[in-house]
Design a protein around this motif. Sequence first.
Motif: not given
Length: 410
Positions: A176-198
């Motif tokens: 479960r902790r690994q899943l949470v870390l993976t989701l957090r990492e994906r959220a960070r990457r998605a946020e970074a990609e959204a900032e780059l697109r903006a």
Amino acid sequence: MTRTEYRWLLPSAMADPELPGDRPWTWTRSRRTVRDWAVDLVAFLCAAFFGLLVLAAIEADDTTADVVVLVDSVIGAAACCALWLRRRWPVALAGTLTVVCIVEPVAGGALMVALFSLAVHRPFKPVALVGAGALVVAPLQPLLRPDPGTSLVASAIIGVLLILLVLSWGMVVRSRRQLVLTLRERARRAEAEAELRAEQAQRLAREAIAREMHDVLAHRLTLLSVHAGALEFRPDAPTAEIARAAGVIRDSSHEALQDLREIIGVLRGPGDTGEGERPQPTLTTLDALIDESRQAGMEVVVDNRVPDPQDAPAATGRTVYRIAQECLTNARKHAPGAEVTVTVTGGPGDGLTIEVANPAPAEPFERVPGSGQGLIGLTERATLAGGRLEHGPTADGGFAVRARLPWPSA
């Protein structure tokens, strides 16, 4: 792209392959938090409670010598205290307690806590090795020190089941902790990609504004050149013509400076040529845009309360036109068939306000890829014009865009 942005775009397995507790724990690397102290205290108390229950059962047996009870108490207390080292040496602690529990049942609670901590903080290979050893020695403890009230087979089965339960629980917590870390990492990457697109959308919007303003400045500077050339080649012209040409030069220079202030810091995209001849829209051409949309099948209701639209500043009128154009385009894409309301109000000194709204579409629509980039460009355009733009869904499920732009008094 900066190194920080590139790091966020790496796969999670490359960025952080281990959980926070997987690496060797040292006081110099990381200090205990309040949560760490609380968890360690709870683990210690649970192990001590289990040990006290076993010790009470040993004392109840009249055949057990007092010296054996004393030794059991000391070893059980030492095993419970050793749990404070489980973050630093989880494998060594679990292995040691496994050996101790062969002859010491009071340390059984500490062994369960150590195995759980091992399963949470270490990968499968060391957990499997230590867990296999614990399963092998589980039947030895009741064989060497049998419980008078429980058979040997029952004691062995209970010990094996407890070990399997604790190891399984720990591995579930780790997963479960690994899943949470993976989701957090994906959220960070998605946020970074959204900032780059903006950022890219803002850059493209600024380039488009720079091209458009270039056309306006080229037109006015051409007028300056023509009238200045006329004054140069006809110095004997009548005074009225000279005064008229000077007035045109003065007005054109003033308007050019106003437009230039709006594009300071805006860079023109390289390689863009051949667009200097296109006409520039104004507030007076807004009706033509509405008629064009109606001819395309849209239902557009216009409420234009500006008494003299031809007197509006060229840059402001052009911005209003572009906002209405983008909003009508978005309405055609996202709310086909819905009635669009365009309201324009204001005047000199009060500013100019445009609001475009549409209700919810009659049928659900599929989101168009890249949606939202046009609104970013409109926001940038309104900001550069000295105004502001707001957009968002309405209470009835529709969408509204509202912009307020400056209109200086005469």
